[in-house]
Design a protein around this motif. Structure first.
Motif, PDB file in Angstrom:
ATOM      1  N   ALA A 213      -2.370   4.542 -10.250  1.00 54.18           N
ATOM      2  CA  ALA A 213      -1.580   4.965 -10.985  1.00 54.18           C
ATOM      3  C   ALA A 213      -0.058   4.599 -10.896  1.00 54.18           C
ATOM      4  CB  ALA A 213      -1.952   6.485 -11.163  1.00 54.18           C
ATOM      5  N   LYS A 214       0.398   4.858  -9.763  1.00 56.33           N
ATOM      6  CA  LYS A 214       1.772   4.725  -9.382  1.00 56.33           C
ATOM      7  C   LYS A 214       2.322   3.036  -9.569  1.00 56.33           C
ATOM      8  CE  LYS A 214       5.079   5.026  -5.639  1.00 56.33           C
ATOM      9  NZ  LYS A 214       5.214   5.167  -4.261  1.00 56.33           N
ATOM     10  N   ALA A 215       1.167   2.377  -9.098  1.00 56.20           N
ATOM     11  CA  ALA A 215       1.641   0.889  -9.179  1.00 56.20           C
ATOM     12  C   ALA A 215       1.623   0.638 -10.666  1.00 56.20           C
ATOM     13  CB  ALA A 215       0.728   0.224  -8.376  1.00 56.20           C
ATOM     14  N   LEU A 216       0.584   1.009 -11.530  1.00 57.90           N
ATOM     15  CA  LEU A 216       0.702   0.648 -12.980  1.00 57.90           C
ATOM     16  C   LEU A 216       2.009   1.321 -13.697  1.00 57.90           C
ATOM     17  CD1 LEU A 216      -3.107   1.541 -13.848  1.00 57.90           C
ATOM     18  CD2 LEU A 216      -1.912  -0.685 -14.071  1.00 57.90           C
ATOM     19  N   ARG A 217       2.337   2.447 -13.244  1.00 55.85           N
ATOM     20  CA  ARG A 217       3.693   3.060 -13.826  1.00 55.85           C
ATOM     21  C   ARG A 217       4.792   2.052 -13.479  1.00 55.85           C
ATOM     22  NH1 ARG A 217       2.801   7.690 -12.038  1.00 55.85           N
ATOM     23  NH2 ARG A 217       3.803   7.349 -10.138  1.00 55.85           N
TER      24      ARG A 217
ATOM     25  N   ILE B 233      -7.697 -18.784  -6.241  1.00 52.67           N
ATOM     26  CA  ILE B 233      -8.218 -18.034  -7.534  1.00 52.67           C
ATOM     27  C   ILE B 233      -7.730 -16.703  -7.462  1.00 52.67           C
ATOM     28  CG2 ILE B 233     -10.256 -16.787  -8.563  1.00 52.67           C
ATOM     29  CD1 ILE B 233     -11.775 -19.662  -7.463  1.00 52.67           C
ATOM     30  N   ALA B 234      -7.375 -16.175  -6.220  1.00 60.38           N
ATOM     31  CA  ALA B 234      -7.058 -14.646  -6.018  1.00 60.38           C
ATOM     32  C   ALA B 234      -5.491 -14.546  -6.670  1.00 60.38           C
ATOM     33  CB  ALA B 234      -7.178 -14.285  -4.779  1.00 60.38           C
ATOM     34  N   TRP B 235      -4.913 -15.606  -6.085  1.00 62.04           N
ATOM     35  CA  TRP B 235      -3.468 -15.711  -6.604  1.00 62.04           C
ATOM     36  C   TRP B 235      -3.430 -15.877  -7.829  1.00 62.04           C
ATOM     37  CZ3 TRP B 235       1.604 -15.471  -4.081  1.00 62.04           C
ATOM     38  CH2 TRP B 235       1.398 -15.062  -2.424  1.00 62.04           C
ATOM     39  N   ASN B 236      -3.909 -16.780  -8.771  1.00 63.08           N
ATOM     40  CA  ASN B 236      -3.899 -16.979 -10.026  1.00 63.08           C
ATOM     41  C   ASN B 236      -4.280 -15.651 -10.835  1.00 63.08           C
ATOM     42  OD1 ASN B 236      -3.135 -19.274 -11.198  1.00 63.08           O
ATOM     43  ND2 ASN B 236      -4.840 -20.296  -9.690  1.00 63.08           N
ATOM     44  N   GLU B 237      -5.247 -15.046 -10.302  1.00 66.79           N
ATOM     45  CA  GLU B 237      -5.816 -13.724 -11.024  1.00 66.79           C
ATOM     46  C   GLU B 237      -4.726 -12.452 -10.956  1.00 66.79           C
ATOM     47  OE1 GLU B 237      -9.329 -10.553 -10.451  1.00 66.79           O
ATOM     48  OE2 GLU B 237      -9.966 -12.819 -10.259  1.00 66.79           O
ATOM     49  N   ILE B 238      -4.134 -12.495  -9.651  1.00 73.74           N
ATOM     50  CA  ILE B 238      -3.291 -11.193  -9.377  1.00 73.74           C
ATOM     51  C   ILE B 238      -2.074 -11.548 -10.063  1.00 73.74           C
ATOM     52  CG2 ILE B 238      -1.959 -10.082  -7.748  1.00 73.74           C
ATOM     53  CD1 ILE B 238      -5.136  -9.506  -7.691  1.00 73.74           C
TER      54      ILE B 238
ATOM     55  N   LEU C 240       5.046  -7.615  -5.457  1.00 79.24           N
ATOM     56  CA  LEU C 240       3.808  -8.711  -5.126  1.00 79.24           C
ATOM     57  C   LEU C 240       2.794  -7.798  -4.660  1.00 79.24           C
ATOM     58  CD1 LEU C 240       5.075 -11.876  -3.833  1.00 79.24           C
ATOM     59  CD2 LEU C 240       4.388 -11.546  -6.093  1.00 79.24           C
ATOM     60  N   ARG C 241       3.104  -6.719  -3.902  1.00 80.22           N
ATOM     61  CA  ARG C 241       2.243  -5.570  -3.386  1.00 80.22           C
ATOM     62  C   ARG C 241       1.761  -4.607  -4.471  1.00 80.22           C
ATOM     63  NH1 ARG C 241       1.548  -6.862   1.385  1.00 80.22           N
ATOM     64  NH2 ARG C 241       3.454  -7.808   2.812  1.00 80.22           N
ATOM     65  N   LEU C 242       2.803  -4.460  -5.354  1.00 77.72           N
ATOM     66  CA  LEU C 242       2.540  -3.475  -6.515  1.00 77.72           C
ATOM     67  C   LEU C 242       1.652  -4.113  -7.460  1.00 77.72           C
ATOM     68  CD1 LEU C 242       6.040  -1.735  -7.334  1.00 77.72           C
ATOM     69  CD2 LEU C 242       4.010  -0.593  -6.712  1.00 77.72           C
ATOM     70  N   ILE C 243       1.598  -5.356  -7.704  1.00 78.80           N
ATOM     71  CA  ILE C 243       0.912  -5.863  -8.784  1.00 78.80           C
ATOM     72  C   ILE C 243      -0.465  -5.957  -8.084  1.00 78.80           C
ATOM     73  CG2 ILE C 243       0.525  -8.286  -9.578  1.00 78.80           C
ATOM     74  CD1 ILE C 243       3.381  -8.804  -9.523  1.00 78.80           C
ATOM     75  N   ALA C 244      -0.674  -6.130  -7.041  1.00 77.86           N
ATOM     76  CA  ALA C 244      -1.933  -6.345  -6.308  1.00 77.86           C
ATOM     77  C   ALA C 244      -2.329  -4.765  -6.720  1.00 77.86           C
ATOM     78  CB  ALA C 244      -2.016  -6.450  -5.091  1.00 77.86           C
TER      79      ALA C 244
ATOM     80  N   ARG D  28      -8.050 -10.407  -1.075  1.00 79.21           N
ATOM     81  CA  ARG D  28      -7.638 -11.864  -0.669  1.00 79.21           C
ATOM     82  C   ARG D  28      -6.192 -12.182  -0.841  1.00 79.21           C
ATOM     83  NH1 ARG D  28     -12.244 -14.188  -3.058  1.00 79.21           N
ATOM     84  NH2 ARG D  28     -13.583 -14.001  -1.176  1.00 79.21           N
ATOM     85  N   PHE D  29      -5.735 -11.894  -1.924  1.00 79.00           N
ATOM     86  CA  PHE D  29      -4.345 -11.987  -2.005  1.00 79.00           C
ATOM     87  C   PHE D  29      -3.393 -11.371  -1.288  1.00 79.00           C
ATOM     88  CE2 PHE D  29      -0.490 -10.308  -4.077  1.00 79.00           C
ATOM     89  CZ  PHE D  29       0.399 -11.527  -4.546  1.00 79.00           C
ATOM     90  N   LEU D  30      -3.690 -10.181  -0.909  1.00 83.60           N
ATOM     91  CA  LEU D  30      -2.852  -9.310   0.172  1.00 83.60           C
ATOM     92  C   LEU D  30      -3.029  -9.710   1.448  1.00 83.60           C
ATOM     93  CD1 LEU D  30      -3.419  -5.682  -1.236  1.00 83.60           C
ATOM     94  CD2 LEU D  30      -1.322  -6.979  -1.296  1.00 83.60           C
ATOM     95  N   GLN D  31      -3.951 -10.348   2.011  1.00 83.91           N
ATOM     96  CA  GLN D  31      -4.127 -10.982   3.239  1.00 83.91           C
ATOM     97  C   GLN D  31      -3.556 -12.410   3.313  1.00 83.91           C
ATOM     98  OE1 GLN D  31      -8.386 -11.295   4.064  1.00 83.91           O
ATOM     99  NE2 GLN D  31      -8.476  -9.065   4.612  1.00 83.91           N
TER     100      GLN D  31
END
Length: 135
Positions: A69-73, A118-123, A58-62, A9-12
């Motif tokens: 793993a790459k995004a978390l790093r 809700i999606a934006w707040n969560e991400i 923002l995309r990495l966060i999602a 939902r956030f990415l869309q």
């Protein structure tokens, strides 16, 4: 749309926001207006580069919220670069960042609703938790 994950939902929503090309500019204008402290933190910033970095972040966060793993790093590396020993971005500024992003997204996403909020707040909340944990 109700069976979508917050990440999807956030990415869309982010895709809809960025279509016009004005979203990032509008966000930074709003964010800079929140406080003198924010303006000082960005006083030597190359904004063209910063705009690109924000979209990537923002995309990495999602992706990090799904355990990528790459995004978390990358998020961990960003949290270290923003820590008190480096860029010194104090935790209270992240709430201004989040509120500015959400208000700007609400204006640029024509399909904005409570589920998208809700999606934006969560991400973004996930990102803030990661960033402030290493401050």
């Amino acid at each position: 749309m109700n069976d979508m994950t917050p990440r999807v939902r956030f990415l869309q929503s982010l895709d809809r926001c960025t279509r016009s090309g004005e979203f990032i500019h509008a966000f930074y204008a709003r964010f800079m207006a929140t406080s003198e402290e924010v303006r000082l933190k960005f006083r030597n910033t190359h904004f063209e580069r910063q705009h690109k970095m924000l979209l990537i972040s923002l995309r990495l966060i999602a992706e990090a919220t799904s355990g990528d793993a790459k995004a978390l790093r990358e998020i961990r590396e960003r949290s270290e670069s923003h820590s008190r020993d480096r860029l010194n971005i104090p935790p209270h500024l992240y709430e201004l960042w989040k509120l500015s992003l959400i208000e700007t997204a609400r204006e640029h996403d024509h399909f904005w609703n409570d589920d998208v909020l809700i999606a934006w707040n969560e991400i973004l909340g996930h990102a803030i938790a990661c960033m402030t944990k290493r401050y």
